[in-house]
Design an enzyme around this catalytic site. Sequence first.
Site, PDB file in Angstrom:
ATOM      1  N   LEU A  16      11.473   1.010   0.560  1.00  0.00           N
ATOM      2  CA  LEU A  16      12.926   0.869   0.657  1.00  0.00           C
ATOM      3  C   LEU A  16      13.424  -0.454   0.077  1.00  0.00           C
ATOM      4  O   LEU A  16      14.595  -0.594  -0.239  1.00  0.00           O
ATOM      5  CB  LEU A  16      13.364   0.953   2.126  1.00  0.00           C
ATOM      6  CG  LEU A  16      13.560   2.340   2.713  1.00  0.00           C
ATOM      7  CD1 LEU A  16      13.962   2.222   4.178  1.00  0.00           C
ATOM      8  CD2 LEU A  16      14.627   3.104   1.952  1.00  0.00           C
ATOM      9  N   GLU A 149      -0.246   2.418  13.239  1.00  0.00           N
ATOM     10  CA  GLU A 149      -0.945   1.161  12.977  1.00  0.00           C
ATOM     11  C   GLU A 149      -0.027  -0.057  13.045  1.00  0.00           C
ATOM     12  O   GLU A 149      -0.489  -1.191  13.181  1.00  0.00           O
ATOM     13  CB  GLU A 149      -1.642   1.207  11.607  1.00  0.00           C
ATOM     14  CG  GLU A 149      -0.713   1.386  10.426  1.00  0.00           C
ATOM     15  CD  GLU A 149      -0.555   2.839  10.013  1.00  0.00           C
ATOM     16  OE1 GLU A 149      -0.295   3.084   8.820  1.00  0.00           O
ATOM     17  OE2 GLU A 149      -0.693   3.728  10.884  1.00  0.00           O
ATOM     18  N   THR A 188      23.771   9.840   7.738  1.00  0.00           N
ATOM     19  CA  THR A 188      23.374   8.702   8.568  1.00  0.00           C
ATOM     20  C   THR A 188      22.302   9.048   9.599  1.00  0.00           C
ATOM     21  O   THR A 188      21.750   8.153  10.228  1.00  0.00           O
ATOM     22  CB  THR A 188      24.593   8.132   9.326  1.00  0.00           C
ATOM     23  OG1 THR A 188      25.061   9.121  10.268  1.00  0.00           O
ATOM     24  CG2 THR A 188      25.717   7.775   8.381  1.00  0.00           C
ATOM     25  N   LYS A 189      22.006  10.326   9.763  1.00  0.00           N
ATOM     26  CA  LYS A 189      21.074  10.726  10.829  1.00  0.00           C
ATOM     27  C   LYS A 189      19.701  10.071  10.702  1.00  0.00           C
ATOM     28  O   LYS A 189      19.142   9.621  11.721  1.00  0.00           O
ATOM     29  CB  LYS A 189      20.933  12.258  10.851  1.00  0.00           C
ATOM     30  CG  LYS A 189      20.177  12.793  12.065  1.00  0.00           C
ATOM     31  CD  LYS A 189      20.900  12.497  13.370  1.00  0.00           C
ATOM     32  CE  LYS A 189      22.162  13.341  13.498  1.00  0.00           C
ATOM     33  NZ  LYS A 189      22.822  13.106  14.811  1.00  0.00           N
ATOM     34  N   GLY A 354      -8.360  -7.593 -15.581  1.00  0.00           N
ATOM     35  CA  GLY A 354      -8.937  -6.385 -15.005  1.00  0.00           C
ATOM     36  C   GLY A 354     -10.413  -6.581 -14.737  1.00  0.00           C
ATOM     37  O   GLY A 354     -10.988  -7.621 -15.048  1.00  0.00           O
ATOM     38  N   CYS A 381      -6.978 -13.846 -18.752  1.00  0.00           N
ATOM     39  CA  CYS A 381      -8.268 -13.665 -18.099  1.00  0.00           C
ATOM     40  C   CYS A 381      -9.174 -12.758 -18.939  1.00  0.00           C
ATOM     41  O   CYS A 381      -9.732 -13.203 -19.935  1.00  0.00           O
ATOM     42  CB  CYS A 381      -8.058 -13.128 -16.685  1.00  0.00           C
ATOM     43  SG  CYS A 381      -9.506 -13.335 -15.615  1.00  0.00           S
ATOM     44  N   GLU A 405     -19.861  -8.425 -21.166  1.00  0.00           N
ATOM     45  CA  GLU A 405     -19.300  -9.070 -19.981  1.00  0.00           C
ATOM     46  C   GLU A 405     -19.646  -8.223 -18.758  1.00  0.00           C
ATOM     47  O   GLU A 405     -19.765  -8.712 -17.657  1.00  0.00           O
ATOM     48  CB  GLU A 405     -17.792  -9.186 -20.141  1.00  0.00           C
ATOM     49  CG  GLU A 405     -17.134  -9.965 -19.032  1.00  0.00           C
ATOM     50  CD  GLU A 405     -15.943  -9.228 -18.493  1.00  0.00           C
ATOM     51  OE1 GLU A 405     -15.304  -9.762 -17.581  1.00  0.00           O
ATOM     52  OE2 GLU A 405     -15.649  -8.134 -18.953  1.00  0.00           O
ATOM     53  N   ARG A 462     -14.819 -13.678 -12.283  1.00  0.00           N
ATOM     54  CA  ARG A 462     -16.238 -13.968 -12.071  1.00  0.00           C
ATOM     55  C   ARG A 462     -16.927 -14.343 -13.386  1.00  0.00           C
ATOM     56  O   ARG A 462     -18.052 -14.833 -13.376  1.00  0.00           O
ATOM     57  CB  ARG A 462     -16.945 -12.747 -11.477  1.00  0.00           C
ATOM     58  CG  ARG A 462     -16.419 -12.282 -10.136  1.00  0.00           C
ATOM     59  CD  ARG A 462     -17.330 -11.232  -9.530  1.00  0.00           C
ATOM     60  NE  ARG A 462     -18.608 -11.825  -9.164  1.00  0.00           N
ATOM     61  CZ  ARG A 462     -19.742 -11.143  -9.116  1.00  0.00           C
ATOM     62  NH1 ARG A 462     -19.774  -9.864  -9.457  1.00  0.00           N
ATOM     63  NH2 ARG A 462     -20.869 -11.735  -8.760  1.00  0.00           N
ATOM     64  N   HIS A 507      -4.337 -16.923 -14.592  1.00  0.00           N
ATOM     65  CA  HIS A 507      -3.265 -15.925 -14.492  1.00  0.00           C
ATOM     66  C   HIS A 507      -1.906 -16.630 -14.431  1.00  0.00           C
ATOM     67  O   HIS A 507      -1.328 -16.813 -13.347  1.00  0.00           O
ATOM     68  CB  HIS A 507      -3.468 -15.043 -13.265  1.00  0.00           C
ATOM     69  CG  HIS A 507      -4.596 -14.081 -13.404  1.00  0.00           C
ATOM     70  ND1 HIS A 507      -4.440 -12.842 -13.989  1.00  0.00           N
ATOM     71  CD2 HIS A 507      -5.907 -14.195 -13.082  1.00  0.00           C
ATOM     72  CE1 HIS A 507      -5.605 -12.221 -13.994  1.00  0.00           C
ATOM     73  NE2 HIS A 507      -6.513 -13.018 -13.458  1.00  0.00           N
ATOM     74  N   GLU A 509       0.977 -15.626 -15.105  1.00  0.00           N
ATOM     75  CA  GLU A 509       2.083 -14.789 -14.636  1.00  0.00           C
ATOM     76  C   GLU A 509       2.423 -15.045 -13.169  1.00  0.00           C
ATOM     77  O   GLU A 509       3.560 -14.825 -12.737  1.00  0.00           O
ATOM     78  CB  GLU A 509       1.758 -13.304 -14.827  1.00  0.00           C
ATOM     79  CG  GLU A 509       0.660 -12.726 -13.954  1.00  0.00           C
ATOM     80  CD  GLU A 509      -0.744 -12.889 -14.505  1.00  0.00           C
ATOM     81  OE1 GLU A 509      -1.654 -12.196 -14.028  1.00  0.00           O
ATOM     82  OE2 GLU A 509      -0.939 -13.729 -15.415  1.00  0.00           O
TER      83      GLU A 509
END
Length: 534
Positions: A16, A149, A188-189, A354, A381, A405, A462, A507, A509
Amino acid sequence: MAVKFIFVTGGVVSSLGKGITAASLGTLLKRRGFRVSIVKMDPYLNVDAGTMNPFQHGEVFVTDDGAETDLDLGHYERFIDERLKYNNSVTAGRIYSDVISKERRGLFNGGTVQVIPHVTNEIQESILRVADGHDVVIAEIGGTVGDIEGLPFLEAIRQLPGRVGRENVLYCHVTLIPYIAAAGELKTKPTQHSVNELRKIGIQPDIIVCRSQLPLKPDMKEKIALFCSVPERCIFEALDEPTIYRVPISLHSQGVDELVMDKLGLECDESFEVGDWLEFLDMMENPEAEVNIALTGKYTSIKDAYMSVNEALKHAAIHNGLKVNIKPIEAEEIEKLGTHTLLGDIHGILVAGGFGQRGMEGKIAAAGYARENKIPYFGLCLGLHAAVIDFARNVAHLASANSSEMDPSTLHPVVHLMEEQKKVEDLGGTMRLGAYRCRLKEESRASRAYGVPEVLERHRHRYEINNGYRDRLEAAGMKVTGVYEEKNLVEIMEIEDHPWFVGVQFHPELLSRPLRPHPLFRAFMAAAKERIKK
């Protein structure tokens, strides 16, 4: 002055905009001169967001102190322009882990450990820990009222006024007013039911923020006020906006910040100023030109997976007088269809971070296409690693330049596992997380962009560039222009014979802000703007 607490809950459906509402409230109160901090409280049982699938949960946002958190902390930081920390992110998993750890150490003196009071007390302590040094703490409770939860968190904030005083607590409930097309009406319910669920728990909301496609008519507000026991002046609209950065202005125009201050007894002597924010919105809505940026990654089908990258591109574009058209391109699609098919109408290429081998060759191909065609390139990265592998293969002609890698069978790859990570690999691995210092080489693109000799940037990785190949890469024209001096690790690499080609180990960003775009993103976008003219 006692610390004030604002709790933001949500009802009816998820997504929302509780996070944007909390961030907007933080923005308005900070601009009133108050010291504000925000906490995200997630009811899931993961200890943190570090191991969660981006397809399911979106990006992992990393703080200076290395906490792996929910993406909402990114919204908080971008809106209130504060560097948040580990304590600003709380999960049910961490709460239960802490409680069980205390029980194992005998800290409950052999007593029966229960949700109430032990779990709820731990939740309250996690909120109070953030309060030190602040005037206002805003806590967003993740999930939806009625979720099983989330009950311990709601019970904890119900109890908290008993510790800090009811006059120091404000409950803000964000709920949905759906539009039923067949009836041509807003209903509105759902809001009534949502508030009733909250009241059953023992929480009476002080203000209600209604998400809606259309403005609420006076009689609708009157109805909500009647059934939810909330004064009409405490009911606000949160209409769909063309940009999330308009939400603080919308709420301010309705008087949300003044009402919050009144209810919490907050006094403000400073004048309220949003001129710079309005100027930012004006630039956003009146661009000089449009620029096409390819965002190449492994999770581009999910917008939230690269939330901070998308926002950083937008910030940089706006401050360059541009509207950015972000073209998400799956790295695996490049492997199937080729670079020319997918990257032909692009002014700049960004290869995002990633993990895992999937799509790696597509990222390498994107970097190679940018290098060969002199297209501005920004590697984040893993995007740096892809660029180095491409350059080593095709320019420096290094035999070990491969996508190993992710292939430990290769003894000396150009990109390899960090030394300290090798020690913990058998345990599943950790990562280099949080903020580290980077020393910039003078007269480099990075140095000119930042305008300072040293910067602090956030990491989550890593693997790193193998120092054994640095001299050969530099001799071939790919220069190291940023270094973590303490361990002599490569932080930034640039190709000299190119309009703008920069790869970074960190990173950036994560540090971009609407009013202060990250310097490297801003420079990248400026280079893309130059390409429009050609």
